[in-house]
Motif scaffolding. Structure first.
Motif, short mmCIF file in Angstrom:
data_model
loop_
_atom_site.label_atom_id
_atom_site.label_comp_id
_atom_site.label_asym_id
_atom_site.label_seq_id
_atom_site.Cartn_x
_atom_site.Cartn_y
_atom_site.Cartn_z
N GLN A 136 0.85 -1.19 0.00
CA GLN A 136 0.00 0.00 0.00
C GLN A 136 0.88 1.23 0.00
OE1 GLN A 136 -3.26 0.47 -0.22
NE2 GLN A 136 -3.75 -1.71 -0.35
N PRO A 137 0.71 2.17 -0.93
CA PRO A 137 -0.25 2.10 -2.04
C PRO A 137 0.22 1.13 -3.11
CG PRO A 137 1.13 4.03 -2.27
CD PRO A 137 1.50 3.42 -0.95
N GLN A 138 -0.69 0.77 -4.01
CA GLN A 138 -0.34 -0.15 -5.09
C GLN A 138 0.38 0.56 -6.23
OE1 GLN A 138 -4.07 -1.96 -6.14
NE2 GLN A 138 -4.27 -3.05 -4.20
N THR A 139 0.14 1.86 -6.36
CA THR A 139 0.81 2.66 -7.38
C THR A 139 1.25 3.99 -6.78
OG1 THR A 139 -1.24 3.72 -8.15
CG2 THR A 139 -0.59 1.64 -9.22
N VAL A 140 2.24 4.61 -7.40
CA VAL A 140 2.65 5.96 -7.02
C VAL A 140 2.82 6.78 -8.28
CG1 VAL A 140 3.80 5.31 -4.87
CG2 VAL A 140 5.10 5.37 -7.01
N ASP A 150 -9.98 25.04 -5.10
CA ASP A 150 -10.17 23.95 -4.15
C ASP A 150 -11.40 23.11 -4.48
OD1 ASP A 150 -7.92 24.54 -2.79
OD2 ASP A 150 -8.90 25.27 -0.97
N THR A 151 -11.27 21.82 -4.24
CA THR A 151 -12.39 20.90 -4.42
C THR A 151 -12.26 19.80 -3.38
OG1 THR A 151 -13.61 19.57 -6.04
CG2 THR A 151 -11.22 19.36 -6.04
N SER A 152 -13.28 18.96 -3.25
CA SER A 152 -13.24 17.86 -2.29
C SER A 152 -13.62 16.56 -2.98
CB SER A 152 -14.18 18.13 -1.11
OG SER A 152 -15.52 18.24 -1.55
N LYS A 153 -13.18 15.46 -2.38
CA LYS A 153 -13.44 14.14 -2.94
C LYS A 153 -13.46 13.13 -1.80
CE LYS A 153 -11.74 11.13 -6.70
NZ LYS A 153 -10.67 10.98 -7.72
N THR A 154 -14.43 12.21 -1.82
CA THR A 154 -14.58 11.24 -0.74
C THR A 154 -14.31 9.83 -1.24
OG1 THR A 154 -16.22 12.60 0.41
CG2 THR A 154 -16.17 10.26 0.96
N PHE A 155 -13.54 9.08 -0.45
CA PHE A 155 -13.29 7.67 -0.72
C PHE A 155 -13.88 6.86 0.43
CE2 PHE A 155 -9.94 10.00 -2.85
CZ PHE A 155 -9.88 9.40 -4.10
N SER A 156 -14.60 5.79 0.10
CA SER A 156 -15.29 5.00 1.12
C SER A 156 -14.65 3.63 1.30
CB SER A 156 -16.77 4.81 0.73
OG SER A 156 -17.42 6.06 0.58
N ASN A 157 -14.83 3.09 2.52
CA ASN A 157 -14.43 1.72 2.85
C ASN A 157 -12.95 1.45 2.61
OD1 ASN A 157 -17.09 0.94 3.60
ND2 ASN A 157 -17.61 0.63 1.43
N ASN A 176 -14.06 6.01 6.00
CA ASN A 176 -14.24 6.87 4.83
C ASN A 176 -13.35 8.10 5.02
OD1 ASN A 176 -16.27 5.07 4.13
ND2 ASN A 176 -17.90 6.35 4.98
N ILE A 177 -12.85 8.63 3.93
CA ILE A 177 -11.99 9.81 4.01
C ILE A 177 -12.42 10.83 2.96
CG2 ILE A 177 -10.26 8.77 2.47
CD1 ILE A 177 -8.12 10.34 4.01
N ALA A 226 -7.93 5.77 -4.71
CA ALA A 226 -7.97 5.05 -3.43
C ALA A 226 -6.68 4.27 -3.18
CB ALA A 226 -9.17 4.11 -3.40
N SER A 227 -6.06 3.78 -4.24
CA SER A 227 -4.83 3.00 -4.08
C SER A 227 -3.66 3.85 -3.60
CB SER A 227 -4.46 2.31 -5.40
OG SER A 227 -4.18 3.26 -6.41
N ASN A 228 -3.78 5.19 -3.70
CA ASN A 228 -2.72 6.08 -3.24
C ASN A 228 -2.82 6.39 -1.75
OD1 ASN A 228 -3.36 7.78 -6.27
ND2 ASN A 228 -1.62 6.46 -5.92
N ILE A 229 -3.93 6.01 -1.12
CA ILE A 229 -4.20 6.41 0.26
C ILE A 229 -4.01 5.22 1.20
CG2 ILE A 229 -5.87 7.46 1.83
CD1 ILE A 229 -7.32 8.52 -0.68
#
Length: 237
Positions: free
Chosen positions: A83-87, A137-144, A169-170, A184-187
């Motif tokens: 983790q993460p799987q990619t950079v 600025d903007t926002s984005k949510t990742f779940s689970n 969730n973030i 999500a793979s970056n977090i």
């Protein structure tokens, strides 16, 4: 109360970048910088003890301007996952000498680069427009997202009590151009258990691998565990 058994063990190791290939003849590579200098390797403790770094090849073949490339992190032999799987790797370039190819490099440079944007009034105008869009600025949510653990001493076992399903969730907030590049793979959400003692234990959930200009909010900010000695678990079994 529902309790979630943590089976994965994680180890943070440095990421080593290996440059491969050659750029265009008039281009020199100034720097190659990943958006994360460390990765979390998941697996059995005896396997992780032998892993001290992960190497990733980054090709600069035929590069003519500043470039951002996404590379996959290899899973070391015997490990379960990373983790993460990619950079994302940012490759900075410099011209070896002045040439007639300035216009070509201007077109190929990243939109948020101001290197060539100040050369002419027209270029500067376009550069300001792109900069305004990039910095909005903007926002984005990742779940689970899974909450991983690291640093648990070998003599203990850990049961996660909160969050009950081991996931959070973030919500990210920051420049639109930066947020759009995050997946999500970056977090990586991590609970540090290196200082645990037997009994109930709580620790702040840390989030790694985010750019410095990005802020975040977690649905659950503190992870709670029940820590037991392995000897007690074995005697009960």
């Amino acid at each position: 109360m529902c309790r979630f058994l943590i089976e994965k063990v994680g180890k943070s190791v440095p990421l080593k970048i290996n440059q491969t290939g050659k750029p265009s003849d008039d281009i020199a590579i100034s720097s190659i910088t990943p958006d994360s200098s460390e990765v979390i390797v998941m697996g059995d403790a005896d396997v992780l003890a032998k892993i001290n770094e992960i190497s990733v090849d980054v090709s600069v073949a035929s590069i003519t301007a500043d470039t951002v490339r996404e590379v996959t992190i290899p899973v070391p032999d015997g490990a379960k996952s990373v983790q993460p799987q990619t950079v994302e790797v940012r490759i900075k370039t410099a011209k070896k000498s002045n040439s007639d190819s300035e216009d070509r490099n201007t077109d190929q440079n990243e939109p948020d680069s101001n290197t060539n944007g100040n050369e002419t009034p027209d270029s500067n105008t376009n550069g300001n427009s792109n900069s305004s869009s990039d910095t909005k600025d903007t926002s984005k949510t990742f779940s689970n997202l899974d909450v991983f653990t690291r640093g648990l001493p070998d003599k203990y076992t850990a049961q996660m009590i909160t969050p009950a399903n081991g996931k959070v969730n973030i919500t990210l907030n920051g420049p639109q151009s930066t947020i759009n590049q995050i997946s999500a793979s970056n977090i990586t959400a991590i609970a540090d258990l290196s200082s645990v003692t037997e009994g109930e234990y709580s620790t702040k959930i840390q989030v790694n691998n985010l750019p410095s200009q990005v802020t975040y909010k977690l649905s659950v900010s503190t992870a709670e565990f029940l820590i037991k000695l392995k000897e007690e678990e074995e005697s009960r079994g």
